[in-house]
Design an enzyme around this catalytic site. Structure first.
Site, mmCIF file in Angstrom:
data_model
loop_
_atom_site.group_PDB
_atom_site.id
_atom_site.type_symbol
_atom_site.label_atom_id
_atom_site.label_comp_id
_atom_site.label_asym_id
_atom_site.label_seq_id
_atom_site.Cartn_x
_atom_site.Cartn_y
_atom_site.Cartn_z
ATOM 1 N N GLY A 12 -11.909 0.368 -9.810
ATOM 2 C CA GLY A 12 -13.117 -0.131 -10.455
ATOM 3 C C GLY A 12 -13.913 1.051 -10.977
ATOM 4 O O GLY A 12 -14.415 1.855 -10.196
ATOM 5 N N MET A 13 -14.003 1.181 -12.300
ATOM 6 C CA MET A 13 -14.675 2.339 -12.909
ATOM 7 C C MET A 13 -15.971 1.894 -13.586
ATOM 8 O O MET A 13 -15.959 1.015 -14.443
ATOM 9 C CB MET A 13 -13.746 3.031 -13.905
ATOM 10 N N SER A 14 -17.073 2.512 -13.183
ATOM 11 C CA SER A 14 -18.394 2.116 -13.680
ATOM 12 C C SER A 14 -18.898 3.016 -14.799
ATOM 13 O O SER A 14 -19.901 2.714 -15.433
ATOM 14 C CB SER A 14 -19.400 2.168 -12.529
ATOM 15 N N GLY A 15 -18.215 4.141 -15.004
ATOM 16 C CA GLY A 15 -18.730 5.146 -15.927
ATOM 17 C C GLY A 15 -19.542 6.211 -15.220
ATOM 18 O O GLY A 15 -20.086 7.109 -15.853
ATOM 19 N N ASP A 18 -18.802 9.015 -9.359
ATOM 20 C CA ASP A 18 -18.057 8.645 -8.148
ATOM 21 C C ASP A 18 -16.746 7.934 -8.483
ATOM 22 O O ASP A 18 -15.684 8.291 -7.974
ATOM 23 C CB ASP A 18 -18.916 7.760 -7.237
ATOM 24 N N CYS A 103 -22.782 -8.790 -4.163
ATOM 25 C CA CYS A 103 -21.977 -8.318 -5.300
ATOM 26 C C CYS A 103 -20.644 -7.752 -4.809
ATOM 27 O O CYS A 103 -19.591 -8.026 -5.388
ATOM 28 C CB CYS A 103 -22.749 -7.258 -6.077
ATOM 29 N N GLY A 127 -15.485 3.748 -5.807
ATOM 30 C CA GLY A 127 -16.140 5.015 -5.475
ATOM 31 C C GLY A 127 -17.145 4.904 -4.348
ATOM 32 O O GLY A 127 -18.052 5.739 -4.252
ATOM 33 N N CYS A 200 -27.945 -3.454 -9.490
ATOM 34 C CA CYS A 200 -27.021 -3.253 -10.611
ATOM 35 C C CYS A 200 -27.473 -3.924 -11.897
ATOM 36 O O CYS A 200 -27.398 -3.340 -12.960
ATOM 37 C CB CYS A 200 -25.616 -3.714 -10.220
#
Length: 373
Positions: A12-15, A18, A103, A127, A200
Site C-alpha cells: 500500500g503506497m501513499s506517496g 514510509d 480505516c 509502512g 486521512c
C-alpha cells in the site's frame, strides 16, 4: 538463502516516505513487489489542488525509481460506507471516534487486502511502525514498533489473526530517522516529503469547518458541574473530554486562574460541562466499559487478563485488569485515569505484544458512570 522472488507482496503506497521505503526494502530483499495507491477520499486542499493526484505522482515516481509495477485503486465508496458513515454516527452520538482504527480494519486490511489477493498476493505490506513475529505453530503476534515515538499498534489493534497472517511491516524494526536516511541514500523522490498529519480524509484542513459541512452544529449552554452558566458552546461535536483550548472562557470568571477543561457532555440537554484544573474530579475515572472487543489471536469467550493498556495514542501504558465476556469488557484501572473518552480505542498490551482492544463506551468513577455523554 530463501528465494523470495516467488513470493508476491502488494504494498500500500501513499506517496509518503514510509511506504516508499517499505517498497524499496522488499524489492531489495528480492520479493515480487507491486505498488498500489488507494484513493479513499475525493479531496482538494485549501489551494484547490487535488492532494490524491499529487500523492499518486509521488507513488509513480518512486515505483519507477525502484522498478516495480504500480496501480491506483478507488475505495471511495467502501471508505464512505465503512469508515466515514461510522465517523459521523459517532459524532452524532456525542462521542469522539478514532477513524484511523476503523480505516485500518475496514480499508487497508480488508478492502485492500481482498484486492491484493486478486493480484495473486501472498502478503500485503504497509509502512506502519509495528512488527509481526510468527510462532512455530504459525500463530502471528503483533509487537510494538521499535521506534517508541512512532509505534502504530494502537491503530492496528482491531486486526484479526487472519489479517496479520497475510501482513508484513518492513519498517517495524527501524527508527524514523533511519527510514529517511534509507530514502535519501536510494535517492527516492519522497525522501524529504513531510509526514502527513491529521485524519486521512481531512488532512490539514480546519476540523471545525470540515465537520460542519456534514453535521449541522447546535449551539447550547456551557456550564460548570455545580450549575454556573459559563456562556455558549458552538456544538457538542466540536469538543472532546479533557480538551482545554477553544472554550473562550479563560480566567474571566474571577478568583482562580486555573485553566478550564471540558469535563462532560449531556447530549439530551445539549449542555457542555466545564471545570477548572487539569485533574478536575469530573475528569478522573477508575474503570471503563468497552464494546467491539477483539483480540489479535484466539482467546477464550470469557476470561480475566492482567495487562497494560493505552486509552489514546502515544500515551504511556497503564496497568489494568480486564474482564472479558464475548465482545465486551470491563477494564479496571490500577491508578485513576484522566479524560477517558467514549468512542476512542482502548488497546491492551502484554509487554511488547499488542493483544487487541475495543471501543470505549463509558467511563466509571467508583462504580458511577461519568457524565461524559
Amino acid at each position: 538463502m530463501s528465494d523470495n522472488s516467488k513470493t508476491r507482496v502488494v504494498v500500500g503506497m501513499s506517496g509518503g516516505v514510509d511506504s516508499s521505503v517499505t517498497a524499496l526494502l522488499l524489492k531489495e530483499q528480492g520479493y515480487d513487489v507491486i505498488g498500489i495507491f488507494m484513493k479513499n477520499w475525493d479531496d482538494t486542499d485549501e489551494n484547490g489542488v487535488c492532494t490524491a493526484t499529487e500523492d499518486y505522482k509521488d507513488v509513480v515516481a518512486v515505483a519507477d525509481q525502484i522498478g516495480i509495477p504500480y496501480y491506483s485503486v478507488n475505495f471511495e465508496k467502501e471508505y464512505w460506507d465503512r469508515v466515514f458513515e461510522y465517523f459521523l454516527a459517532e459524532y452524532r452520538a456525542g462521542r469522539t471516534p478514532n477513524p484511523d482504527v476503523m480505516c485500518n480494519k475496514e480499508i487497508k486490511f480488508k478492502a485492500f487486502l481482498d484486492y491484493a489477493m486478486t493480484l495473486g498476493a501472498d502478503y500485503v505490506a504497509t509502512g506502519h511502525y509495528a512488527r509481526v513475529v510468527r510462532d512455530e505453530d504459525g500463530t502471528v503476534h503483533m509487537l510494538r514498533g521499535v521506534d517508541n515515538g512512532k509505534d502504530q499498534t494502537y491503530f492496528l489493534s482491531q486486526l484479526s489473526q487472519e489479517q496479520l497472517q497475510k501482513t508484513m511491516f518492513p519498517l517495524g524494526h527501524l527508527e524514523k530517522p533511519e527510514v529517511r536516511k534509507l530514502a535519501e541514500e536510494a535517492g527516492l523522490s519522497t525522501a524529504k516529503k513531510k509526514d502527513s498529519t491529521g485524519i486521512c480524509f481531512i488532512g490539514e484542513k480546519n476540523f471545525k469547518n470540515f465537520l460542519s459541512n456534514y453535521l449541522p452544529a447546535q449551539p447550547g449552554r456551557m456550564m460548570t458541574v455545580d450549575g454556573r452558566d459559563m456562556g455558549e458552546h458552538a456544538g457538542l461535536m466540536y469538543y472532546t473530554i479533557g480538551q482545554r483550548g477553544g472554550l473562550g472562557i479563560g480566567g474571566q470568571h474571577g478568583g482562580d486562574n486555573a485553566p478550564w477543561f471540558v469535563v462532560g457532555k449531556d447530549l439530551s440537554k445539549n449542555i457542555l460541562y466545564v471545570g477548572q484544573g487539569f485533574y478536575h474530579d469530573s475528569l478522573m475515572s477508575t474503570s471503563l466499559e468497552a464494546s467491539q472487543v477483539h483480540f489479535t489471536r484466539e482467546m477464550p469467550e470469557e476470561f480475566t487478563l492482567e495487562c497494560t493498556a493505552k486509552f489514546r495514542y502515544r500515551q504511556p501504558d497503564s496497568k489494568v485488569t480486564v474482564h472479558v465476556k464475548g465482545d465486551k469488557a470491563e477494564v479496571i484501572f490500577t491508578e485513576p485515569q484522566r479524560a477517558i473518552t467514549p468512542g476512542q480505542a482502548v488497546v491492551f498490551y502484554d509487554g511488547e505484544e499488542c493483544l487487541g482492544g475495543g471501543l470505549i463506551d463509558n467511563a466509571y468513577r467508583d462504580g458511577q458512570v461519568c457524565q461524559y455523554i
